[in-house]
Design a protein around this motif. Sequence first.
Motif, mmCIF file in Angstrom:
data_model
loop_
_atom_site.group_PDB
_atom_site.id
_atom_site.type_symbol
_atom_site.label_atom_id
_atom_site.label_comp_id
_atom_site.label_asym_id
_atom_site.label_seq_id
_atom_site.Cartn_x
_atom_site.Cartn_y
_atom_site.Cartn_z
ATOM 1 N N LEU A 69 15.532 -14.897 1.143
ATOM 2 C CA LEU A 69 14.758 -13.702 0.848
ATOM 3 C C LEU A 69 13.905 -13.925 -0.379
ATOM 4 N N GLY A 70 12.720 -13.332 -0.396
ATOM 5 C CA GLY A 70 11.837 -13.492 -1.554
ATOM 6 C C GLY A 70 12.044 -12.413 -2.613
ATOM 7 N N LEU A 71 12.667 -11.306 -2.256
ATOM 8 C CA LEU A 71 12.854 -10.180 -3.180
ATOM 9 C C LEU A 71 14.318 -10.076 -3.550
ATOM 10 N N ALA A 72 14.533 -9.706 -4.843
ATOM 11 C CA ALA A 72 15.906 -9.569 -5.317
ATOM 12 C C ALA A 72 16.452 -8.191 -5.012
ATOM 13 N N ALA A 73 15.618 -7.244 -4.610
ATOM 14 C CA ALA A 73 16.066 -5.880 -4.300
ATOM 15 C C ALA A 73 15.651 -5.555 -2.870
ATOM 16 N N CYS A 74 16.568 -4.930 -2.172
ATOM 17 C CA CYS A 74 16.262 -4.533 -0.793
ATOM 18 C C CYS A 74 17.205 -3.443 -0.358
ATOM 19 N N ARG A 75 16.959 -2.872 0.806
ATOM 20 C CA ARG A 75 17.835 -1.866 1.378
ATOM 21 C C ARG A 75 18.941 -2.567 2.197
ATOM 22 N N LEU A 76 20.051 -1.823 2.410
ATOM 23 C CA LEU A 76 21.184 -2.389 3.160
ATOM 24 C C LEU A 76 20.750 -2.797 4.575
#
Length: 938
Positions: A44-51
């Motif tokens: 993943l490129g983002l450290a924050a995401c939705r479940l």
Amino acid sequence: MPPDHRSDDPPDIGESAGQSGFWEMDLPDMALALSDTACAIYGLGLAACRLDDFLRCAHPDERQGVSDTVHTALRTGTRLDAGYRIVRATGEERYVRVRAEPLRADGGRARYLGTIEDVTGQVRRRREAGLDARLLQMASGIAHIGGWTYDTAQGRVIWSDEVCRIHEVPAGTTPTIEEAIAYFAPESRGKLHRVVDACLRDGTPYDEELQIVTAHGRSVWVRAIGEPVRGAVGAITGLQGAFQDISDKREAEQQAACIAERLSATLESITDAFYTLDHDWRFTYLNREAERLFKRPRSELLGKVLWDEFGALKGQIGYCEFHRAVRENRTVVFEEYYAPYQTLSEVRAYPSDEGLTVYFRDVTEARKTEESLRLSEQRFRTIARATTDVVWDWNLEDDTLWASDSIEPVFGYTMTDFSGPIRAWSDHIHADERERVVSHIRSAIEGGEEQWMDEYRFLRKDGSVALVLDRGYIIRDAGGRATRMIGAMVDLTERRQAERRIEYLAYYDVLTQLPNRQLLIERLQRALDNCAQHRCTNALFFIDLDNFKSLNDTRGHAVGDQMLKQVAHRLSGCLSHQDTVSRFGGDEYVVLLEGLSADTEQACAHARAVGERMLMTLRQPYQLDHYCHHSTASIGMVLFSDTADDMGELLKRADMAMYEAKAAGRNTLRFFNPGMQAVLSARMALENDLRHALRHCEREFDLHYQPQIDRLGQVTGVEALVRWRHPARGMVSPAEFIPLAEETGLVMVLGQWVLEKACKQLLAWAADPATAQIEVAVNVSARQFHHPQFVAQVLDALSVPGIDARRLKLELTETSLLENVEDTIAKMNVLKLHGVSFALDDFGTGYSSLAYLRQLPLDMLKIDRSFVLDLLTNQNDAAIARTIIALGRSLGLRVLAEGVETAAQRDFLFEHGCDAYQGYLCAPALPPTAAATVTCRP
């Protein structure tokens, strides 16, 4: 999730740490924060995401399962631990393990904190290890080999799955050492005990091929390997080893041995000498014929060099040809003269990887014979020209035929027509005889005969048929093989026609074509001559047509001749080909039957049947021109079996008997044979006496009872046996009058009397407690049983008050039971409903079908006395008795043996399960009072 990871517990995909990252999720907004390592693991490129975004990384096959596991943990606030596959954005699959613990802040806001571990390497290593284990298991199954261990402290043998399969026991079976050894065949156990003890005691390893008997009873050859297991200080603490099913190997070895034995036997039996040489010209094998021609035993030649043992062969043609065969790898065939033995041999040599294979045979005499034949050929050709017979020469080697030039004037063919294969001759044999003649000549050639001769019809060139006598002499080589035939054909057509006409006129009646008086006399004399040699009886019939003179007088001789011919035809149709019917003169015919039974009564019965058949056919209407004529015949017959009988006297007796038939009203048959007449008279007298006795049964017949004894020596039943007290003859044997009653139908009356008498005895015994339990067995004939009123007759006999039908047992034979089985079963079932029981009498002497036996409502099998008589000395009788007892027990039937005469017979039968017996050991058939009081020691 994959199918093997869908349990409630997390899948076991590795505990050792691989690449690990961290993650955090706040509830209830389902926002995740991932560490850099966690992002790298998931790609993943983002450290924050939705479940939901996080869960979409799971492999499609496992996504729903992962989602259910995560949401369940979040909903219940429990610890999360899940292993599954993910698919990165690049399409690469990885295995991860996600763990998390629920945390709750002071303000009540809940969140999860956990780790993400890449376990791809651990999963792959475990799968590879599992594949190796499965491959090893598969290899063990294919090779039928497994391992085992034995720990002396535990006292148990641990078998691998394959070892359990070989023993045909469940996987995981752990027998004791004695239980394991007990699976080995008895002859193998002693040896296995010794090697196991030596291995435990001295550490001596072992490797043995032995037989075991599996849990299912199969015999299996195995290879058992064992070695000691030593502890830290070197002491033997147990055993370990391998166990292999080598049944296929042993079978292959046995087959190979059989093939080798058959090959050796074949080589020993062939007529050619045979030997083999290795590449150093040493003998490796010789058969018996080679020993004979070499004049040396094989024990002296095996391993020796050919040229050293037979030096005269060096430099000869064989020496050169053998070396050429090996050098050029080709077969060589040649003839060679061996001076020391003065023999000429035909030799064939075949090279191979092992050396040289050689066949040879002595052709010295054959070559001398060929030379003699060549010299005689010229003489033969010269002689053939000097005869009017057709001389022929057939070379069997190349199938060429030569015929002398006399074939043209005799049969119309040229010499060129008959030059070529043997078909040039066989194709001209009449089609009806071709196969027979060719088969005959082939049989003579192949059967080792010296000559062949046959008569057959041969087609001339103009299509006419000639009868020829053909004779050929078979020339064979020294080995007995036919190489040539030389013979001559003689045209017998005119000679045979004349001979047959003369013979026919001498021996046959021109009008009826039947043998005449002269031929009859010759055949009658031949029959007399054969009497002593063959110990047979013959019959002579004298037949005279009734009122034939009236037909001649009213219709004329032409019509009379028609009838005489029709009579001849009808009489011939009544006889077999070996019998003779002749026209004796006028309207008289004589018939001779030969080869009848030596038993006078049987011969008489046969002759009577033929005579009745002739009477019946001769009384049928005759169509004479447009006139239907009715006529009969009178027949006299005499039997003869003594060479002292005179032909004239026999004809006179038959003629006298014929006149007795005429005196009795014509259209009948009369015997002239004092001996036979006496037999028939005696039988008729006995039949008349039996009929008279049956009108007064109580006067002349008694019913005796033979006790039936159980294993305790108690009388449990009796068999009712009829006795005839003839007022003049005294006691008449049942063997005389029972068959006569059966044959004449009088058994119906006799059987009914026996049944009623036995039922009355049951009533008498029922009044006494000491005899009330005795069963009475009554024999029932087949004719009686199958009578439409039989069931009604039995029930009528049992209808008297006080008779217990359960004490009546009907004994039937196998023959009566197997006639109309459905009707038999129906009758038995009706009587069974009233309490009557059934026994199968003389079991084993007939042809019972076990399928039918199972359907019949029987209560008892009776072993025939013929099997009891010699059961202590005859293994077959003993085996039959045991089989009948076992069969009865398996069908739930009691078994009783008849004819027991010794205690040893009784003991044998009881020992093998027989329930009861009857016979002279206890008592013969006795009057009722005596039978009821018999006691026998058990």
